[in-house]
Enzyme design. Sequence first.
Site, mmCIF file in Angstrom:
data_model
loop_
_atom_site.group_PDB
_atom_site.id
_atom_site.type_symbol
_atom_site.label_atom_id
_atom_site.label_comp_id
_atom_site.label_asym_id
_atom_site.label_seq_id
_atom_site.Cartn_x
_atom_site.Cartn_y
_atom_site.Cartn_z
ATOM 1 N N GLU A 281 14.475 32.116 0.948
ATOM 2 C CA GLU A 281 13.401 31.604 1.831
ATOM 3 C C GLU A 281 12.399 32.687 2.211
ATOM 4 O O GLU A 281 12.244 33.011 3.393
ATOM 5 C CB GLU A 281 14.007 31.109 3.152
ATOM 6 C CG GLU A 281 14.829 29.887 3.108
ATOM 7 C CD GLU A 281 15.445 29.603 4.494
ATOM 8 O OE1 GLU A 281 15.255 30.379 5.450
ATOM 9 O OE2 GLU A 281 16.130 28.603 4.589
ATOM 10 N N PRO A 282 11.689 33.253 1.258
ATOM 11 C CA PRO A 282 10.766 34.328 1.615
ATOM 12 C C PRO A 282 9.466 33.800 2.180
ATOM 13 O O PRO A 282 8.990 32.736 1.782
ATOM 14 C CB PRO A 282 10.489 34.977 0.256
ATOM 15 C CG PRO A 282 10.573 33.815 -0.693
ATOM 16 C CD PRO A 282 11.611 32.890 -0.158
ATOM 17 N N GLY A 283 8.898 34.524 3.101
ATOM 18 C CA GLY A 283 7.560 34.214 3.595
ATOM 19 C C GLY A 283 6.679 35.427 3.359
ATOM 20 O O GLY A 283 5.852 35.473 2.447
ATOM 21 N N ARG A 284 6.943 36.455 4.156
ATOM 22 C CA ARG A 284 6.148 37.681 4.121
ATOM 23 C C ARG A 284 6.068 38.274 2.712
ATOM 24 O O ARG A 284 5.010 38.721 2.273
ATOM 25 C CB ARG A 284 6.815 38.706 5.065
ATOM 26 C CG ARG A 284 6.016 39.949 5.345
ATOM 27 C CD ARG A 284 6.874 40.948 6.126
ATOM 28 N NE ARG A 284 7.502 40.380 7.296
ATOM 29 C CZ ARG A 284 6.976 40.364 8.517
ATOM 30 N NH1 ARG A 284 5.803 40.909 8.730
ATOM 31 N NH2 ARG A 284 7.638 39.820 9.527
ATOM 32 N N ARG A 320 -0.056 40.977 15.423
ATOM 33 C CA ARG A 320 1.098 41.797 15.042
ATOM 34 C C ARG A 320 1.097 43.208 15.637
ATOM 35 O O ARG A 320 2.141 43.677 16.092
ATOM 36 C CB ARG A 320 1.249 41.866 13.519
ATOM 37 C CG ARG A 320 1.468 40.499 12.868
ATOM 38 C CD ARG A 320 1.909 40.582 11.427
ATOM 39 N NE ARG A 320 3.224 41.146 11.324
ATOM 40 C CZ ARG A 320 3.510 42.389 11.063
ATOM 41 N NH1 ARG A 320 2.550 43.257 10.803
ATOM 42 N NH2 ARG A 320 4.741 42.823 11.028
ATOM 43 N N TYR A 324 4.400 43.478 17.835
ATOM 44 C CA TYR A 324 5.527 44.186 17.210
ATOM 45 C C TYR A 324 5.286 45.685 17.089
ATOM 46 O O TYR A 324 6.088 46.373 16.451
ATOM 47 C CB TYR A 324 5.749 43.669 15.780
ATOM 48 C CG TYR A 324 5.960 42.186 15.644
ATOM 49 C CD1 TYR A 324 7.055 41.561 16.235
ATOM 50 C CD2 TYR A 324 5.089 41.402 14.895
ATOM 51 C CE1 TYR A 324 7.259 40.197 16.093
ATOM 52 C CE2 TYR A 324 5.286 40.037 14.740
ATOM 53 C CZ TYR A 324 6.369 39.445 15.341
ATOM 54 O OH TYR A 324 6.576 38.100 15.192
ATOM 55 N N CYS A 351 -10.084 40.650 26.519
ATOM 56 C CA CYS A 351 -9.943 41.332 27.808
ATOM 57 C C CYS A 351 -8.483 41.656 28.104
ATOM 58 O O CYS A 351 -7.880 41.096 29.035
ATOM 59 C CB CYS A 351 -10.527 40.459 28.899
ATOM 60 S SG CYS A 351 -12.222 40.014 28.544
ATOM 61 N N GLU A 352 -7.890 42.493 27.292
ATOM 62 C CA GLU A 352 -6.501 42.933 27.458
ATOM 63 C C GLU A 352 -6.426 44.341 26.909
ATOM 64 O O GLU A 352 -6.970 44.609 25.821
ATOM 65 C CB GLU A 352 -5.536 42.082 26.602
ATOM 66 C CG GLU A 352 -5.455 40.627 26.916
ATOM 67 C CD GLU A 352 -4.533 40.294 28.065
ATOM 68 O OE1 GLU A 352 -3.716 41.166 28.455
ATOM 69 O OE2 GLU A 352 -4.651 39.180 28.595
ATOM 70 N N TYR A 380 1.919 35.997 8.830
ATOM 71 C CA TYR A 380 1.959 36.041 10.290
ATOM 72 C C TYR A 380 0.645 36.561 10.860
ATOM 73 O O TYR A 380 0.622 37.239 11.880
ATOM 74 C CB TYR A 380 3.176 36.871 10.774
ATOM 75 C CG TYR A 380 4.468 36.373 10.167
ATOM 76 C CD1 TYR A 380 5.046 35.190 10.616
ATOM 77 C CD2 TYR A 380 5.070 37.036 9.097
ATOM 78 C CE1 TYR A 380 6.201 34.698 10.022
ATOM 79 C CE2 TYR A 380 6.218 36.545 8.494
ATOM 80 C CZ TYR A 380 6.776 35.375 8.968
ATOM 81 O OH TYR A 380 7.911 34.875 8.378
#
Length: 423
Positions: A281-284, A320, A324, A351-352, A380
């Site tokens: 089940e790969p995504g990245r 990301r 992370y 504004c962060e 992602y």
Amino acid sequence: MDYFKYKKNQLFCEGVPVERIARRVGSPVYIYSAQTILTHWRRLKAAFQPARLSARQADQPLIGYSLKANSNLAVCNLLQRAGSGFEVVSGGELYRLLKIGVPGEKIIFGGIAKTESEIKLGLKSGVLIFNVETKDEILLINRVAGRLKKIAPVAIRLNPEVTPATHLYLITGQKGNKFGFYLNDAEKLMREINSLPSIRLVGLHMHIGSQITRVAPYRNALKRVVLFIEKCRGLGHRIEWLDIGGGFGIHYRGDEARPARDFARVLLPWIKKTGCRLIVEPGRFIVGNAGILVTKVLSVKKSGRKNFVICDAGMNVLIRPTLYGAHHKISPIKRRSDRPSIVADIVGPICESGDFFAKKRRIQSVQPGEYLSVFSAGAYGFTMSSNYNSRPRPAEVLVDGSRYQVVRQAETYHDLVRLERYH
Ligand code: PLP
């Protein structure tokens, strides 16, 4: 490996200059390379191909591309045409696949909690397997399937209690997190499932985390799962499918990713022992290195001794780095040898203080109006984007050879308020 290359100091995606896309489509914009996606898919498929039980199983191993990484319909369609299967974790992801005509038998429906209506949709669509990780959900699937006069094919997700070296938020198969069943609990469950008339236990599943670049945690987890299959069979369950999850790492900094064949070499002997059909089940791994985010520099500011490069994309477009602490390579899409380099924080307009793509990064000095490429943003990226600060989400573009297509238009201000009512 990817098809983003500088030619005469200009960044190209396959045969198309990135600047041409940014100028015509607007900024920010996600750009994906079809050939990079297909190359990664084929490499993974080829690496695990020896898991086939016989030459007749041409669809083996089943690559269940994980939509959460990038669920754009054009990306899914490209993979469908290559022969891919898919893994979804919500009714919305399932809807996307049904929309492009993916048959249920190519779909694995996972996720830690599904609603009754999601389960119904899964059953009506004839999904291959429900990956399940709570007892409440097994009971619910049994009830819903009973009402629909169907037998639901189910795989149990195990928590093999391993701790791969990756970001804490990306570990999903270690003791203490919410995913899967511990082996003791799963054993009890195996006995109880026998009494549920509308459930057929057909497989076991594990997924130990994401952006994993070492093989050992997979091997340790898989050994436990393989031994467990014997127990299940002893209890009368025909375990036909083994789903080893995704999580294979990609390049963010340089060449940290391992080729698919390295994972396959170590894991295949264990997989073969089971006599099961294999799901990966790969995504990245499929889309991560196949996408960039292009963003325009809006201003360059010096505060004391610190430089800030302020861009038109922020954490709402690519979260990301702040979520992370992820590292993404960033370079101007036009390289100029006459420019000095500076050390700067590359930040967005949100504004962060957490709104950054890179901190203290050495980069060729840039001017307002020039474009930067944030690399390895295909996974992602868009799927985790939001409208925070009422900013429309950017367009997505798919490049194939010398052609490109806008596969999702940039949102407009109207899109931001379309669903709202104020009187
Ligand atoms: N399968 C499951 C169950 C997941 O939770 C995830 C990601 O969270 C994936 C597959 C895909 O992971 P990756 O993109 O790291 O391959």
